[in-house]
Design a protein around this motif. Sequence first.
Motif, short mmCIF file in Angstrom:
data_model
loop_
_atom_site.label_atom_id
_atom_site.label_comp_id
_atom_site.label_asym_id
_atom_site.label_seq_id
_atom_site.Cartn_x
_atom_site.Cartn_y
_atom_site.Cartn_z
N GLY A 61 0.86 -1.17 0.00
CA GLY A 61 0.00 0.00 0.00
C GLY A 61 0.89 1.22 0.00
N GLU A 62 0.39 2.31 -0.46
CA GLU A 62 1.14 3.56 -0.52
C GLU A 62 1.67 3.90 0.87
N ALA A 63 2.66 4.77 0.93
CA ALA A 63 3.40 5.02 2.17
C ALA A 63 2.55 5.39 3.38
N VAL A 64 1.37 5.92 3.15
CA VAL A 64 0.48 6.23 4.27
C VAL A 64 0.19 4.96 5.08
N LEU A 65 0.13 3.82 4.40
CA LEU A 65 -0.06 2.54 5.10
C LEU A 65 1.08 2.31 6.09
N GLY A 66 2.31 2.56 5.63
CA GLY A 66 3.46 2.36 6.51
C GLY A 66 3.46 3.32 7.68
N LEU A 67 3.09 4.58 7.41
CA LEU A 67 3.08 5.58 8.49
C LEU A 67 2.04 5.22 9.54
N GLU A 68 0.85 4.84 9.09
CA GLU A 68 -0.20 4.51 10.05
C GLU A 68 0.14 3.22 10.81
N VAL A 88 2.17 19.89 6.53
CA VAL A 88 0.91 19.15 6.46
C VAL A 88 1.06 17.70 6.94
N PHE A 89 2.15 17.05 6.56
CA PHE A 89 2.29 15.63 6.94
C PHE A 89 2.61 15.49 8.43
N GLY A 90 3.41 16.40 8.96
CA GLY A 90 3.68 16.37 10.39
C GLY A 90 2.40 16.59 11.19
N VAL A 135 8.83 12.62 13.16
CA VAL A 135 9.35 13.74 12.37
C VAL A 135 9.24 13.43 10.88
N VAL A 136 8.98 14.48 10.11
CA VAL A 136 8.94 14.36 8.65
C VAL A 136 10.26 14.93 8.10
N HIS A 137 10.99 14.11 7.37
CA HIS A 137 12.30 14.56 6.87
C HIS A 137 12.12 15.64 5.81
N SER A 138 11.33 15.33 4.79
CA SER A 138 11.09 16.30 3.72
C SER A 138 9.59 16.57 3.66
N GLU A 139 9.19 17.78 4.06
CA GLU A 139 7.77 18.16 4.06
C GLU A 139 7.40 18.56 2.64
N THR A 140 7.01 17.61 1.86
CA THR A 140 6.81 17.84 0.43
C THR A 140 5.82 18.97 0.11
N PRO A 141 4.71 19.11 0.85
CA PRO A 141 3.77 20.19 0.50
C PRO A 141 4.37 21.58 0.59
N VAL A 164 10.37 8.24 11.40
CA VAL A 164 10.69 9.25 10.40
C VAL A 164 9.89 9.03 9.12
N ASP A 165 9.16 10.05 8.72
CA ASP A 165 8.52 10.05 7.41
C ASP A 165 9.57 10.56 6.41
N CYS A 166 10.16 9.61 5.68
CA CYS A 166 11.14 10.00 4.65
C CYS A 166 10.56 9.62 3.29
N VAL A 167 9.25 9.75 3.18
CA VAL A 167 8.55 9.29 1.98
C VAL A 167 9.14 9.94 0.74
N SER A 168 9.33 11.27 0.80
CA SER A 168 9.79 11.93 -0.42
C SER A 168 11.30 12.09 -0.48
N SER A 169 12.01 11.86 0.61
CA SER A 169 13.46 12.13 0.58
C SER A 169 14.30 10.92 0.18
N GLN A 190 7.24 6.24 -5.14
CA GLN A 190 6.77 7.11 -6.22
C GLN A 190 7.34 8.52 -6.17
N LYS A 191 8.35 8.72 -5.34
CA LYS A 191 8.95 10.06 -5.26
C LYS A 191 10.35 9.99 -5.88
N CYS A 192 11.41 10.13 -5.08
CA CYS A 192 12.75 10.21 -5.69
C CYS A 192 13.21 8.90 -6.34
N GLY A 329 -0.38 23.74 -3.48
CA GLY A 329 0.15 23.82 -2.11
C GLY A 329 -0.33 22.73 -1.16
N GLN A 330 -1.29 21.94 -1.55
CA GLN A 330 -1.78 20.81 -0.74
C GLN A 330 -2.07 21.22 0.70
N GLY A 331 -2.59 22.42 0.86
CA GLY A 331 -2.95 22.86 2.20
C GLY A 331 -1.84 23.56 2.96
C1 LIG Z 1 3.92 11.65 -0.66
C2 LIG Z 1 4.08 11.75 0.79
C3 LIG Z 1 3.38 10.93 1.66
C4 LIG Z 1 2.34 9.98 1.16
O1 LIG Z 1 1.15 10.64 1.17
P1 LIG Z 1 0.10 10.77 -0.01
O2 LIG Z 1 -0.79 11.87 0.44
O3 LIG Z 1 -0.58 9.47 -0.11
O4 LIG Z 1 0.88 11.10 -1.25
C5 LIG Z 1 3.63 11.03 3.02
N1 LIG Z 1 4.54 11.91 3.50
C6 LIG Z 1 5.23 12.72 2.69
C7 LIG Z 1 6.22 13.66 3.27
C8 LIG Z 1 5.03 12.66 1.30
O5 LIG Z 1 5.72 13.45 0.48
#
Ligand SMILES: *Cc1c(COP(=O)(O)O)cnc(C)c1O
Length: 389
Positions: A61-68, A88-90, A135-141, A164-169, A190-192, A329-331
Amino acid sequence: MREPDFTLSAGPVAASPRVLAALGSPLVYHYDPVFLQRFRDTAEKLKRVFLTGNDVLLLQGEAVLGLESAARGLVQPGTKVLNLVQGVFGKGMGFWLRDFGAELHELEVPYNDAVDPAAVAAFLDANPGIELVTVVHSETPSGTFCDVAAIGAIAHAHGALTLVDCVSSLGGMPLRTDEWQLDVCVAGAQKCLGGPPGMTLMTVSEAAWERIRANPAAPRASYLSLLDWKEQWLDGDKFPFTPSVAELHGVEAAVDELLEKGLEHSIERHARAAAACRAGVKAMGLELWPRSEKIAAACVTAIAVPEGLTDVQVQAHCRERYGVMISGGQGAGNLVRIGHMGISARSLHPVVGLAAVGRTLLDLGVRVDLGAGLEAALAELSGTAAEVA
Ligand SMILES: *Cc1c(COP(=O)(O)O)cnc(C)c1O
């Protein structure tokens, strides 16, 4: 509407021909010896991307599955957690933590800023007994990152685990799981890495496993269970449920592609694309969203939308008129983002992104020096032309 000509988004990003071909390869039975080998090999290869000797899990499942899953596994009612919020992700992690019963503490800064490790140390000194730092390493939004190297060491010194949320880093910015003492790291393909958007890639330390095992609230016999993966797959060679065969093929191809040129090469490529993009934004006369370039992530370049316009307008015009997909800006604020991750961190993609954003703003009545912006980006890229691809 027709397909986009360029996907320069904040992810999912465009995949390479090799990844696409792998996604189209035969769908085999998940207990076929060939698939079992691939699944194990991919996890091993990912250890070289995460720079870890810890267990690597590949969840379907997409990374949100791993975070949750990680948050649920590590937290029970009353667990003392410090959540660091700079975007936003933090913020979203905090909602989960509270939901799972954590005693939640947060250090929050504006979404164009980064949490200062010294503030984390001061908080942990003043509040003994924090068990987990998230902590979120790279706050993509918002296109920012924080100093996870320092925060990992500080948390560890205070006896706290790190999530650590390193989803995008992962693969695009320096991330050294073991050296930085990070217990659970969660990434996406699906990021780097430039892979498909359906898998979580994560690492779990021995200390984190101990915590999860000792947690009566940790999910078992559940899609959200990390313990199922530990006990059934890592220790028992049986999948808790059927993995996504095609996704795994795609992830393996993306990791192979990255490792063939090397992790350092990939990180440099992302850094260069980001530097070119920032140089272009400034030379055009636009403003970067992050408070300082020192905290600008290499994954996306966030640009403040000039007054009188919205991110939605700019994004839509870019896509409709020029066939270029960027992100809003995703919020996080009134900003647009040019993504440079995976193959979009190669070649002249940043110049295409700048051209699309700059020309869009001109079309919408904003005065920008488009030529100067493109020149500045190209100068940044051509200084090291042999390395750009
Ligand atoms: C992409 C991303 C996620 C995954 O979230 P989606 O909203 O499903 O894309 C989680 N954390 C970060 C920092 C992201 O860039």
